[in-house]
Motif scaffolding. Structure first.
Motif, PDB file in Angstrom:
ATOM      1  N   SER A 149       0.837  -1.125  -0.098  1.00  0.00           N
ATOM      2  CA  SER A 149       0.316   0.028  -0.185  1.00  0.00           C
ATOM      3  C   SER A 149       1.337   1.575  -0.025  1.00  0.00           C
ATOM      4  O   SER A 149       1.829   1.116   0.628  1.00  0.00           O
ATOM      5  N   ALA A 150       0.563   2.317  -0.873  1.00  0.00           N
ATOM      6  CA  ALA A 150       0.999   3.393  -0.461  1.00  0.00           C
ATOM      7  C   ALA A 150       0.713   4.694   0.203  1.00  0.00           C
ATOM      8  O   ALA A 150      -0.277   3.887   1.099  1.00  0.00           O
ATOM      9  N   SER A 151       1.543   5.266   1.324  1.00  0.00           N
ATOM     10  CA  SER A 151       1.082   6.614   2.157  1.00  0.00           C
ATOM     11  C   SER A 151       1.807   7.568   2.128  1.00  0.00           C
ATOM     12  O   SER A 151       2.800   7.922   1.446  1.00  0.00           O
ATOM     13  N   GLU A 152       0.822   8.276   2.314  1.00  0.00           N
ATOM     14  CA  GLU A 152       0.925   9.919   2.813  1.00  0.00           C
ATOM     15  C   GLU A 152       1.003  10.293   3.901  1.00  0.00           C
ATOM     16  O   GLU A 152       1.338  11.492   4.560  1.00  0.00           O
ATOM     17  N   ALA A 153       1.188   8.877   4.933  1.00  0.00           N
ATOM     18  CA  ALA A 153       1.464   9.533   6.728  1.00  0.00           C
ATOM     19  C   ALA A 153       1.336   8.135   6.765  1.00  0.00           C
ATOM     20  O   ALA A 153       1.399   7.748   7.717  1.00  0.00           O
ATOM     21  N   GLU A 154       3.425   8.248   7.073  1.00  0.00           N
ATOM     22  CA  GLU A 154       3.773   7.213   7.714  1.00  0.00           C
ATOM     23  C   GLU A 154       4.949   7.867   8.783  1.00  0.00           C
ATOM     24  O   GLU A 154       5.616   9.166   8.671  1.00  0.00           O
ATOM     25  N   TYR A 155       5.015   7.551   9.534  1.00  0.00           N
ATOM     26  CA  TYR A 155       5.595   8.256  11.113  1.00  0.00           C
ATOM     27  C   TYR A 155       6.789   6.903  12.179  1.00  0.00           C
ATOM     28  O   TYR A 155       6.277   6.222  11.772  1.00  0.00           O
ATOM     29  N   LEU A 156       7.766   7.783  12.043  1.00  0.00           N
ATOM     30  CA  LEU A 156       8.822   7.914  13.414  1.00  0.00           C
ATOM     31  C   LEU A 156       9.617   8.875  14.121  1.00  0.00           C
ATOM     32  O   LEU A 156       8.323   9.742  13.616  1.00  0.00           O
ATOM     33  N   GLU A 157      10.034   8.719  15.391  1.00  0.00           N
ATOM     34  CA  GLU A 157      10.603   8.773  15.655  1.00  0.00           C
ATOM     35  C   GLU A 157      12.467   8.682  15.885  1.00  0.00           C
ATOM     36  O   GLU A 157      12.389   7.574  16.228  1.00  0.00           O
ATOM     37  N   ILE A 158      13.051   9.574  15.650  1.00  0.00           N
ATOM     38  CA  ILE A 158      14.486   9.318  15.885  1.00  0.00           C
ATOM     39  C   ILE A 158      14.740  10.485  17.217  1.00  0.00           C
ATOM     40  O   ILE A 158      14.378  11.272  17.780  1.00  0.00           O
ATOM     41  N   ALA A 159      16.118   9.580  17.583  1.00  0.00           N
ATOM     42  CA  ALA A 159      16.704  10.480  19.067  1.00  0.00           C
ATOM     43  C   ALA A 159      18.083  10.796  18.619  1.00  0.00           C
ATOM     44  O   ALA A 159      18.614   9.971  17.728  1.00  0.00           O
ATOM     45  N   LEU A 160      18.598  11.820  19.287  1.00  0.00           N
ATOM     46  CA  LEU A 160      20.003  12.284  18.294  1.00  0.00           C
ATOM     47  C   LEU A 160      20.915  12.695  20.101  1.00  0.00           C
ATOM     48  O   LEU A 160      20.398  13.237  20.969  1.00  0.00           O
ATOM     49  N   ALA A 161      22.069  12.974  19.547  1.00  0.00           N
ATOM     50  CA  ALA A 161      23.014  12.993  20.172  1.00  0.00           C
ATOM     51  C   ALA A 161      23.540  14.515  20.566  1.00  0.00           C
ATOM     52  O   ALA A 161      24.711  14.907  20.985  1.00  0.00           O
ATOM     53  N   GLN A 162      22.376  15.074  19.769  1.00  0.00           N
ATOM     54  CA  GLN A 162      23.238  17.014  19.400  1.00  0.00           C
ATOM     55  C   GLN A 162      22.213  17.782  18.894  1.00  0.00           C
ATOM     56  O   GLN A 162      21.646  16.313  17.983  1.00  0.00           O
TER      57      GLN A 162
END
Length: 236
Positions: free
Chosen positions: A71-84
């Protein structure tokens, strides 16, 4: 000799939430394949990720509400954590350049805190079908009039039966007479998760009309379910 404890990584200093799209042939990318592609993109873009502690540290990324493969999508989400601490717009540009066309970064914002997954309460889908519009409209009416429509799907725990009707918040068929049809569908997220293809199976079950081959399913939005029935922005 006692085994040494693994080194502890410093805590993240910034968390960013990312909205991305799966388009064209890249809609066939599985969630596992996307996560590998995203990790490679982060490495190529030299984004200073925060890492987990332990003997096998890995970059801190969390995914929520991934669309089914195909399926195609215009609304996928993720969260990333940074060291800076970085400027979200710069991260947006770096990631979008590092990912292949069809896996497109749409938005990067500072995380407001809380659980991203908990904010993804419902999804809106557009499904293009190779069936006459009149037949789809009749199937939608039969489905909407039903109190319950049971379907079966093979899961990791074996064949499971569940109600596809209860998760559907709204469903509408469109298309002029003699034309092929389009389905507009809003699904509430829950357990077990009801997918768009489950709804197509249910439409066939109540009407006896096959929903055609190779439907094009596109998720248009997902987020918190507002009192009006609209789907809100999970990044706010």
């Amino acid at each position: 000799m006692a085994r040494k404890d693994p080194p502890q990584q410093p805590p993240p200093v910034q968390r960013l939430r990312v909205r991305y799209a799966k388009r064209g042939r890249l809609r066939f990318t599985s969630h596992r394949d996307f996560s590998r592609a995203f990790e490679r993109a982060v490495f190529r873009a030299r984004i200073p990720m925060a890492y987990s502690s332990g003997f096998n540290p890995h970059p801190r990324m969390s995914y929520a509400g991934a669309a089914p493969t195909g399926s195609a999508s215009e609304a996928e989400y993720l969260e990333i954590a940074l060291a800076q601490v970085l400027v979200p717009s710069e991260v947006h540009a770096l990631l979008d350049e590092a990912l292949p066309p069809g896996l497109d970064i749409l938005e990067v914002v500072e995380s407001p805190g809380g659980s991203l997954a908990d904010r993804l309460e419902a999804s809106r889908w557009r499904i293009d079908l190779s069936v006459p519009a009149a037949e789809l409209q009749a199937a939608v009416k039969a489905f909407s009039d039903a109190d319950e429509v049971l379907v079966e799907r093979m899961t990791k725990k074996g064949l499971r039966e569940f109600d596809a009707r209860g998760a559907v918040l709204s469903v509408m068929a469109s298309g002029a007479e003699g034309e092929l049809a389009r389905l507009d569908l809003v699904l509430r997220h829950g357990v077990p998760a009801v997918r768009p293809d489950d709804v197509l199976t249910a439409l066939t079950a109540v009407s006896g009309t096959p929903m055609g081959e190779a439907p094009l399913m596109t998720r248009l939005a997902q987020g918190p379910l507002e009192e009006s029935g609209a789907i809100g922005d999970p990044l706010l």
